[in-house]
Motif scaffolding. Structure first.
Motif, short mmCIF file in Angstrom:
data_model
loop_
_atom_site.label_atom_id
_atom_site.label_comp_id
_atom_site.label_asym_id
_atom_site.label_seq_id
_atom_site.Cartn_x
_atom_site.Cartn_y
_atom_site.Cartn_z
N ALA A 136 69.44 89.22 1.69
CA ALA A 136 70.82 90.04 2.31
C ALA A 136 70.12 90.86 3.32
CB ALA A 136 70.60 91.10 1.20
N VAL A 137 68.88 90.81 4.41
CA VAL A 137 68.53 91.55 5.48
C VAL A 137 68.92 90.30 6.77
CG1 VAL A 137 66.32 92.51 7.05
CG2 VAL A 137 66.82 93.22 4.37
N LEU A 138 69.09 89.35 6.39
CA LEU A 138 68.87 88.56 7.97
C LEU A 138 70.13 87.47 7.40
CD1 LEU A 138 65.12 86.33 8.08
CD2 LEU A 138 66.64 88.06 8.82
N SER A 139 71.10 87.43 6.80
CA SER A 139 72.02 87.16 6.58
C SER A 139 73.51 88.18 6.97
CB SER A 139 72.93 86.67 4.90
OG SER A 139 72.43 87.84 4.25
N ASP A 140 73.43 88.95 7.18
CA ASP A 140 74.20 90.64 7.52
C ASP A 140 73.35 91.01 8.88
OD1 ASP A 140 75.86 92.53 7.84
OD2 ASP A 140 74.43 93.59 7.01
N ILE A 141 72.23 91.51 9.04
CA ILE A 141 71.83 92.75 9.85
C ILE A 141 71.23 91.54 11.23
CG2 ILE A 141 70.26 94.18 10.82
CD1 ILE A 141 70.81 95.67 8.21
N GLY A 142 70.17 90.91 10.50
CA GLY A 142 69.50 90.06 11.29
C GLY A 142 68.18 91.05 12.11
N ALA A 143 67.42 90.07 12.81
CA ALA A 143 66.71 90.45 13.27
C ALA A 143 65.72 89.54 14.44
CB ALA A 143 64.94 90.21 12.25
N ASP A 144 65.27 90.39 15.28
CA ASP A 144 64.77 89.92 16.56
C ASP A 144 63.12 89.99 16.78
OD1 ASP A 144 67.03 91.07 18.42
OD2 ASP A 144 66.66 92.64 17.44
N ALA A 145 62.91 90.40 15.67
CA ALA A 145 61.61 89.92 15.26
C ALA A 145 60.67 90.11 13.88
CB ALA A 145 60.68 91.00 16.36
N VAL A 146 59.70 89.67 13.60
CA VAL A 146 59.83 89.20 11.49
C VAL A 146 58.03 90.05 12.19
CG1 VAL A 146 59.43 88.34 9.60
CG2 VAL A 146 61.18 87.69 10.91
N LYS A 147 57.34 90.37 11.24
CA LYS A 147 55.96 90.41 11.51
C LYS A 147 55.83 90.44 9.60
CE LYS A 147 52.55 92.99 8.57
NZ LYS A 147 51.94 94.03 9.63
N ILE A 148 54.90 89.32 9.20
CA ILE A 148 54.78 89.32 7.87
C ILE A 148 53.06 89.54 7.08
CG2 ILE A 148 54.38 87.33 6.59
CD1 ILE A 148 55.81 85.17 8.39
N GLY A 149 52.89 90.09 6.73
CA GLY A 149 51.72 90.89 5.98
C GLY A 149 51.30 90.43 5.17
N MET A 150 51.29 91.20 3.85
CA MET A 150 50.71 90.61 2.21
C MET A 150 51.46 89.71 1.87
SD MET A 150 49.55 93.11 -1.15
CE MET A 150 48.93 92.51 -2.33
N LEU A 151 51.12 88.51 1.44
CA LEU A 151 51.90 87.62 0.80
C LEU A 151 50.72 87.04 -0.59
CD1 LEU A 151 53.13 85.36 3.10
CD2 LEU A 151 54.66 87.62 2.18
N PHE A 152 50.82 87.08 -1.62
CA PHE A 152 49.76 87.64 -2.79
C PHE A 152 49.17 85.60 -3.20
CE2 PHE A 152 47.13 89.49 -4.98
CZ PHE A 152 47.08 88.76 -6.66
N SER A 153 49.93 85.25 -2.84
CA SER A 153 50.60 83.25 -3.83
C SER A 153 51.06 82.71 -3.00
CB SER A 153 51.05 83.87 -5.94
OG SER A 153 52.27 84.02 -5.33
#
Length: 268
Positions: A67-84
Motif C-alpha cells: 500500500a505504501v510503496l506502490s502509491d507514496i513511495g519512500a526515499d529511505a526505509v528504516k527496519i526495526g523489530m522483526l520477530f520471526s
C-alpha cells in the motif's frame, strides 16, 4: 508543487511511546521528513518492560508494504523489530519488489529492559534474507556479538567486527558504542564500499531515560539519507541528534523505569 522527504519505518509498535514505530515517526518529524509505517508486531510495553507481543499476520504486513510503496513511495526505509523468520522473509520480498533507494536495518534483538524481541531462529534469516538487501545495519555491541557468534571485548574487536559484518551485505555497518565499559559511547562506522572506518566519539550521558535510543538513531540516519546526505554525513548528523535528544530527555521523569529521549528538543 513541493514534495516531502519520505521515510518508511517497518517495525513493532511500542504502546509506551518511547521506542519502535512511535519513536521512529517522532524522529522523522523532528528531522523534517514525512513518516509512514508498516507495523510488524504489537507490544504491550512501558518503561518497565514488555509484557506481551502479538505478531501482525504476514499477509497484513505484506499488504502494508504494498500500500505504501506502490502509491507514496519512500526515499529511505528504516527496519526495526522483526520477530520471526517468516516475517523477515516477508519484509525482504516486499523490499525486493520495490527496491527503495536507501535501507537502514536496526537488528533489534533485546529491549532496554532486557526482554527478548527476536526469536533465536530468526538470526540466521536476518543474516541470509535481509542484511544482503540493506545499505546500513546498526547493531549495538551485544547484537553484533550475536550476529558473529563471539564476544567483542574491546575497540579493536569492534572495528574488526564491523568489517566482517559488512561482508554479509551490500553496504555499511555502524556498531553503536553505548555498551562500552570505558565510560564513552563511541560509535564505529565501517564504510564497506570505501573500505574505511570512521569513529564518532561520544561522552556518556548519565540518565536512565535511554529507552528507544537505537530506534531513534537508526531513524534519524534514514531521515538524513532521505534528505540526500551521504552515509557518513547522515550518521554524523544522526549522532548529534540522538546525543541532544538524550541530554534533553535526562531532565524529565516519565514512568517508573527507562524513560524515553526527548525527540522534539528543538521545539520545546
Amino acid at each position: 508543487m513541493k514534495t516531502y522527504h519520505r521515510v518508511l519505518t517497518i517495525a513493532g509498535s511500542d504502546s509506551g511511546g518511547g521506542a519502535g514505530i512511535q519513536a521512529d515517526l517522532k524522529t522523522f518529524a523532528a528531522n523534517g521528513c514525512y513518516g509512514m509505517s508498516v507495523i510488524t508486531a504489537l507490544t504491550a510495553q512501558n518503561t518497565m518492560g514488555v509484557t506481551a507481543i502479538h505478531a501482525v499476520p504476514l499477509d497484513c504486513v505484506a499488504a502494508q508494504i504494498e500500500a505504501v510503496l506502490s502509491d507514496i513511495g519512500a526515499d529511505a526505509v528504516k527496519i526495526g523489530m522483526l520477530f520471526s523468520p517468516d516475517l523477515i522473509r516477508t519484509v525482504a520480498q516486499g523490499l525486493k519488489k520495490f527496491n527503495p533507494p536507501a535501507i537502514v536495518l536496526d537488528p533489534v534483538m533485546v529491549a532496554q529492559s532486557g526482554d527478548t524481541l527476536l526469536q533465536s531462529e530468526a538470526v540466521d534469516a536476518l543474516k541470509k534474507e535481509l542484511i544482503p538487501l540493506v545499505d546500513l545495519i546498526t547493531p549495538n555491541i551485544p547484537e553484533a556479538a550475536v550476529l558473529l557468534d563471539r564476544d567483542l571485548p574491546n575497540n579493536a574487536a569492534i572495528a574488526q567486527a564491523a568489517v566482517e559484518l559488512a561482508t554479509l551485505g551490500r553496504g555499511d555497518v555502524l556498531i553503536k558504542g553505548g555498551h562500552l565499559e570505558n565510560g564513552d559511547s563511541d560509535d564505529c562506522l565501517y564504510l564497506g564500499r570505501e573500505q574505511r572506518t570512521v569513529i564518532f566519539p561520544g561522552k556518556r550521558i548519565i540518565t536512565r531515560n535511554n529507552h528507544g535510543t537505537g530506534c531513534t538513531l537508526s531513524s534519524a540516519i534514514a531521515a538524513f539519507l532521505a534528505k540526500g546526505k551521504d552515509m557518513e554525513e547522515a550518521v554524523r548528523r544522526a549522532k548529534i541528534y540522538i546525543t541532544e535528544a538524550i541530554r534533553a530527555g535526562a531532565g524529565y521523569t516519565i514512568g517508573r523505569g527507562h524513560g524515553p529521549v526527548h525527540h522534539f528538543f528543538d521545539y520545546f
